[in-house]
Each structure stands twice: as C-alpha cells, then as structure tokens.
Design a protein around this motif. Structure first.
Motif, PDB file in Angstrom:
ATOM      1  N   GLN A   1      50.178  34.148  38.930  1.00 17.13           N
ATOM      2  CA  GLN A   1      49.366  34.909  39.875  1.00 17.13           C
ATOM      3  C   GLN A   1      49.165  36.346  39.405  1.00 17.13           C
ATOM      4  OE1 GLN A   1      51.999  33.883  43.003  1.00 17.13           O
ATOM      5  NE2 GLN A   1      50.787  32.161  43.721  1.00 17.13           N
ATOM      6  N   PHE A   2      50.192  36.937  38.799  1.00 19.20           N
ATOM      7  CA  PHE A   2      50.053  38.296  38.272  1.00 19.20           C
ATOM      8  C   PHE A   2      49.007  38.356  37.170  1.00 19.20           C
ATOM      9  CE2 PHE A   2      51.170  41.201  34.826  1.00 19.20           C
ATOM     10  CZ  PHE A   2      51.019  42.412  35.478  1.00 19.20           C
ATOM     11  N   LEU A   3      49.041  37.394  36.258  1.00 20.68           N
ATOM     12  CA  LEU A   3      48.063  37.379  35.167  1.00 20.68           C
ATOM     13  C   LEU A   3      46.639  37.254  35.716  1.00 20.68           C
ATOM     14  CD1 LEU A   3      49.957  35.097  32.621  1.00 20.68           C
ATOM     15  CD2 LEU A   3      49.654  37.580  32.513  1.00 20.68           C
ATOM     16  N   MET A   4      46.482  36.460  36.766  1.00 22.66           N
ATOM     17  CA  MET A   4      45.156  36.288  37.352  1.00 22.66           C
ATOM     18  C   MET A   4      44.670  37.566  38.024  1.00 22.66           C
ATOM     19  SD  MET A   4      45.429  32.424  38.882  1.00 22.66           S
ATOM     20  CE  MET A   4      43.696  32.386  39.313  1.00 22.66           C
TER      21      MET A   4
ATOM     22  N   VAL B   1      43.642  40.426  35.634  1.00 17.31           N
ATOM     23  CA  VAL B   1      42.373  40.243  34.914  1.00 17.31           C
ATOM     24  C   VAL B   1      41.185  40.241  35.864  1.00 17.31           C
ATOM     25  CG1 VAL B   1      41.005  38.626  33.528  1.00 17.31           C
ATOM     26  CG2 VAL B   1      43.433  38.983  33.006  1.00 17.31           C
ATOM     27  N   PHE B   2      41.253  39.457  36.916  1.00 17.84           N
ATOM     28  CA  PHE B   2      40.050  39.169  37.700  1.00 17.84           C
ATOM     29  C   PHE B   2      39.713  40.219  38.753  1.00 17.84           C
ATOM     30  CE2 PHE B   2      40.980  34.741  36.242  1.00 17.84           C
ATOM     31  CZ  PHE B   2      39.837  34.611  35.479  1.00 17.84           C
TER      32      PHE B   2
ATOM     33  N   VAL C   1      42.097  50.242  41.890  1.00 16.63           N
ATOM     34  CA  VAL C   1      41.159  49.127  41.792  1.00 16.63           C
ATOM     35  C   VAL C   1      40.825  48.583  43.181  1.00 16.63           C
ATOM     36  CG1 VAL C   1      40.875  46.750  40.960  1.00 16.63           C
ATOM     37  CG2 VAL C   1      41.887  48.481  39.461  1.00 16.63           C
ATOM     38  N   SER C   2      41.832  48.362  44.014  1.00 20.15           N
ATOM     39  CA  SER C   2      41.603  47.826  45.359  1.00 20.15           C
ATOM     40  C   SER C   2      40.747  48.776  46.195  1.00 20.15           C
ATOM     41  CB  SER C   2      42.940  47.587  46.066  1.00 20.15           C
ATOM     42  OG  SER C   2      43.721  46.658  45.365  1.00 20.15           O
ATOM     43  N   ALA C   3      41.073  50.068  46.127  1.00 18.83           N
ATOM     44  CA  ALA C   3      40.328  51.050  46.915  1.00 18.83           C
ATOM     45  C   ALA C   3      38.871  51.119  46.473  1.00 18.83           C
ATOM     46  CB  ALA C   3      40.985  52.425  46.790  1.00 18.83           C
ATOM     47  N   THR C   4      38.634  51.074  45.175  1.00 17.39           N
ATOM     48  CA  THR C   4      37.257  51.152  44.666  1.00 17.39           C
ATOM     49  C   THR C   4      36.460  49.927  45.089  1.00 17.39           C
ATOM     50  OG1 THR C   4      38.038  52.444  42.768  1.00 17.39           O
ATOM     51  CG2 THR C   4      35.856  51.424  42.598  1.00 17.39           C
ATOM     52  N   ILE C   5      37.080  48.758  45.098  1.00 21.12           N
ATOM     53  CA  ILE C   5      36.404  47.555  45.583  1.00 21.12           C
ATOM     54  C   ILE C   5      35.990  47.741  47.044  1.00 21.12           C
ATOM     55  CG2 ILE C   5      36.815  45.139  46.236  1.00 21.12           C
ATOM     56  CD1 ILE C   5      38.374  44.827  43.623  1.00 21.12           C
TER      57      ILE C   5
ATOM     58  N   THR D   1      33.318  33.087  40.424  1.00 20.82           N
ATOM     59  CA  THR D   1      33.698  33.259  41.823  1.00 20.82           C
ATOM     60  C   THR D   1      34.954  32.469  42.177  1.00 20.82           C
ATOM     61  OG1 THR D   1      31.399  33.617  42.453  1.00 20.82           O
ATOM     62  CG2 THR D   1      32.928  33.030  44.206  1.00 20.82           C
ATOM     63  N   GLY D   2      35.020  31.211  41.771  1.00 20.89           N
ATOM     64  CA  GLY D   2      36.172  30.394  42.098  1.00 20.89           C
ATOM     65  C   GLY D   2      37.451  30.925  41.484  1.00 20.89           C
ATOM     66  N   LEU D   3      37.358  31.433  40.240  1.00 25.21           N
ATOM     67  CA  LEU D   3      38.535  31.982  39.575  1.00 25.21           C
ATOM     68  C   LEU D   3      38.998  33.267  40.249  1.00 25.21           C
ATOM     69  CD1 LEU D   3      37.578  31.395  35.828  1.00 25.21           C
ATOM     70  CD2 LEU D   3      39.227  30.116  37.202  1.00 25.21           C
ATOM     71  N   VAL D   4      38.042  34.118  40.630  1.00 27.93           N
ATOM     72  CA  VAL D   4      38.415  35.376  41.282  1.00 27.93           C
ATOM     73  C   VAL D   4      38.942  35.107  42.685  1.00 27.93           C
ATOM     74  CG1 VAL D   4      37.608  37.646  42.021  1.00 27.93           C
ATOM     75  CG2 VAL D   4      36.763  36.662  39.903  1.00 27.93           C
ATOM     76  N   LEU D   5      38.354  34.127  43.381  1.00 26.72           N
ATOM     77  CA  LEU D   5      38.890  33.738  44.680  1.00 26.72           C
ATOM     78  C   LEU D   5      40.323  33.248  44.521  1.00 26.72           C
ATOM     79  CD1 LEU D   5      38.818  33.016  47.657  1.00 26.72           C
ATOM     80  CD2 LEU D   5      37.674  30.880  47.050  1.00 26.72           C
TER      81      LEU D   5
END
Length: 466
Positions: free
Chosen positions: A181-184, A187-188, A273-277, A307-311
């Motif tokens: 999960q960390f690797l995902m 990256v995504f 990253v989260s805040a910018t999103i 989309t599926g990978l980022v989800l």
C-alpha cells in the motif's frame, strides 16, 4: 467505472487476500500476531509506519480540509509528522529496552504497576476503535464517490476485506500489505496531483484561480483555532498503540530510530501532496462535499486504466491505517486486559485465537462508529481527545526519564479523561469561556495531576504482579 479500472481494483483486493492467506502460515504464536517476531528492519518499518499514519485522515481528510481552508490546515496538521520525527529520535529507540514488550501496557506496568496497565489498555482500546471508525468512514466515502454506492455499503465492503486478512494474518499480514500500500500511495497520489495541475494549465493557473488566503500560513483561522489544531495533531496521534507497536516490532533501537524518523520526514512531503490535491479539486469541482475532493479528482481527471490503480492506492492508504488500528486493538485487549486480569494462565495457542476473535469483533464495532461519524476529520479530532489527555504524557515521561510510581499515572489518566469529558460534553461551554479546547484542557489536567502525585508518592514502587 470503466471495466479496465474495475479489473485493476479487483486485482488489488485479490492481492490483499492472498497476502493474508500466506501470512497466516507464519503466525504460530501471539508474538507473531502482535509484533511479527521482532524482525521488521527499518526500511520495512518506515514503509509500514508511513502507510499506517497516512491513512484516510492524512489523504482524504486533509485534502478535504485544504479544500475549505487552503494550505493553512496543512501547516497546522504538519505538527504530527514533526512529532513523529522527534519520537523517532528520542522515544522509539528506548522502547527496545523493554524485553518481550508487545503493548504500551507492558511498558506502563513496568513503571507504574498493574493499575496503569489496566487503564492504559482500556483507554487505548477505546481510542483504537474510534480511530478505526474514522478510517472505515473514509473507505465508505471512496466507494460512494467512485462507484456511486451508499457510504454504508462501501464501509461494509472495504472493511470486510481488512477484517479478513488482518484476522488470519495478524501483524505479518498488516506489515506486508502496508508495504504494498505504501508503494502504491507513494507513486499514484503524487501522479494524481501532477495530472490535476497539468489539466488546470500549470501551477500558475492554480494560484490564479484560488483566493490569496488559501496560500497563507493561517488562512481564515484565528490564532487560537490554529494553535488548537496544531496541538491536537502534535499530541493527538503521537505514539499511539499501532505506531508504538511498530517500534516494538523492530529488531533493535537503531532500526526503530531510523524507521520512525524517516517516516516523519516523508509525512511532511505527503501532506503537501494531499493539500494540493484538495486545492485542485476546489477549482475543478467547487460544489462538491470537501471529503469527496480527492476521490472526485481521481474519478474524473485521470485517464482510463490509471483510475482503477489510483483508486486502489487511495483505498490502500485508508485500509493500511484501518488494519493497523484493528490489529493493535486486538493485541491490547488480550495483552493488557484479558491475560493479566481475566485468565493469567491462558495458553499461547488460546491467546492467539482470542486475539483473532477480538480482531473480528472490534472491526464490527468500528463499522458501527463509522456509521454515526459526521466527517473524517471530525472523527479524527474526536478520537484525538481520547488519547493525549490520558496516556501520552505519562508514557513519554516513563520512557525518557525512567520514572516509577504506583499512583501518578492512573491519577493523571483519570483526571485528564474527566476534564476532557466535562469540557466537551458538560453543561457549560467551557471552550468559549476559557479559550481552551477540550484536548488542551485535558492535557493540562493530566500534566498537573501527574506532577503533583508523582512528587508526593514517588517513593512507592509499582505493583507488577499482573
């Protein structure tokens, strides 16, 4: 959702279940279930710790608050990764001095006696279940935004998978899934941010379409509100049971120190990253609910196949925190409450099966909590008020200064809890009268009572019979 994206999501769930199945064969006793045999070297410790604390609150919750308040919330919430780095330098290495410790209760009993173990177990259990509820709510929000199903249905679907692999595989499964999960997420989620900025026309276009207050240090917050949020994140989740459990899973103090410290530094980057999103979503979808900022951007801005990978990565950051709190709650109940006070002679085999059963039951309790929480951040802040005013300060003082007293910790925990409850739910609006939040008032009471009682009774040695 496009069938290709749905397939990616299903493959992700299949990987988690497969890891749980494989991990179950490694779990032969309670030590494997609780601390993975003390074999977690620092790169793995960093990955599992980062995946655990960068969950629904750090991703969706912080994106949602930045959607409303701008970068000011990121600056206030950055207190937590700072606290994590400090814990890595000063506290985490010292935890390896406690041979065979699996819970915070083991350490508190060493310094403050069996009463401190019991109340540490009770308060830790309540905290873990409520934090787990916040993550379950985040799981449901993702499914609702992406697939259009009811939030409650999404909670049941996502948490069923978490319950399955964490119950059978224990800490081994939690840590292995956390690394995936960390690797995902590493990256995504940054990829989502970069694609969103590109769709807007670059960083300058994002800046031009947002109010100036969204880029200031304090935004629209008053000084008191900003400080209150900063303190809540500084103390509210620091050294909570799942993170302390990670340090206890390390083979030695060096691995505990490096893993913790690097995770804190990574947290600062991830918060940006989260805040910018959240800000990108504000420009693209100004009328959506703040908690849907990140899922909406993933759903609409990304190309088919991604989309599926980022989800899956978004679910990953939420589920990695959920599984950590779930495992920790089960270990706490058995190690700090059941074994010492109900069945001291329980066999290791029976203890393992009880931990698995409790893991399942606590997960169900967290789902119920999630169905009543109003928002992810509200659920997090509600949970924080249960932690800092009770266990955190006595625990840190004990580890750093080797304090021993049979009465100070219990008195401090009960006083902090009582003041917090009165402040939060009493007949008077004490926050408006005093300007202090319930968490800060509880921490002050905890510190004052601990100091006074320790000075009076520090000659009394703790009862460590349990």
């Amino acid at each position: 959702m496009n069938p290709i994206d749905l397939l990616g999501l299903l493959v992700y769930f299949a990987i988690l279940i497969a890891i749980g199945y494989r991990s179950a064969r490694k779990v032969s006793d309670s030590a494997d279930f609780a601390v993975a045999g003390n074999k977690i070297i620092w790169p793995v410790l960093f990955a599992t710790l980062a995946a655990s604390f960068l969950g629904g609150g750090a991703s969706m919750g912080r994106a949602g608050e930045s959607f409303k308040e701008g970068y000011a919330f990121m600056f206030a919430a950055s207190a937590f990764p700072i606290a994590t780095a400090l814990a890595g330098l000063f506290v985490a290495p010292r935890l390896k001095r406690y041979a065979n410790a699996q819970t915070m209760g083991d350490i508190m009993a060493h310094h403050f006696g069996s009463g401190a173990r019991l109340f540490t177990g009770i308060f830790s259990l309540i905290f873990c279940v409520s934090l787990l509820g916040a993550q379950a709510l985040a799981v449901g929000t993702v499914f609702h935004t992406i697939l259009g199903i009811e939030v409650s249905t999404g909670i049941l679907l996502g948490m069923s998978v978490v319950l399955l692999y964490s119950t059978v595989g224990g800490m081994w499964a939690v840590i292995q899934t956390d690394v995936v999960q960390f690797l995902m997420l590493a990256v995504f989620l940054p990829l989502t941010m970069l694609i969103g900025i590109h769709d807007l026309g670059g960083p300058s276009a994002l800046v031009e379409q947002l109010p100036d207050a969204h880029f200031s240090l304090m935004g629209d917050y008053s000084v008191g509100m900003f400080v209150g949020i900063f303190v809540a994140f500084l103390l509210g989740e620091s050294l909570v049971p799942p993170y302390t459990q990670r340090a206890l899973s390390a083979p030695d103090s060096r691995h505990a120190r490096i893993g913790y410290s690097v995770a804190g530094g990574f947290g600062l980057l991830f918060y940006f990253v989260s805040a910018t999103i959240g800000l990108i979503a504000l420009v693209l979808y100004p009328d959506i609910s703040p908690d849907q900022a990140m899922p909406a951007l993933i759903r609409d801005a990304l190309p088919i196949g991604i989309t599926g990978l980022v989800l899956a990565s978004l679910l990953a950051v939420v589920m990695s925190t959920a599984d950590s709190y779930l495992n920790s709650a089960a270990v706490i109940f058995v190690g700090d409450i059941y074994k010492p006070f109900i069945e001291p002679g329980v066999s290791d085999k029976k203890r393992l099966w009880i931990e698995r059963l409790v893991n399942l039951l606590i997960g169900i309790g967290a789902i119920v909590f999630a169905l009543y929480a109003t928002s992810i951040i509200d659920a997090l802040l509600m949970s924080y008020s249960l932690w800092a005013p009770t266990i955190l300060l006595p625990f840190v003082f004990a580890v750093l200064f080797d304090l021993r007293c049979s009465r100070s910790a219990v008195a401090a925990m009960l006083s902090g809890a009582l003041v917090t409850i009165v402040w939060e739910w009493g007949p008077l609006d004490l926050q408006a009268i005093t300007g202090l939040t319930a968490l800060i008032a509880g921490v002050i009471a905890n510190l004052a009572v601990f100091t006074l009682v320790y000075r009076r009774f520090r000659g009394t040695m703790p009862d460590t019979n349990h």
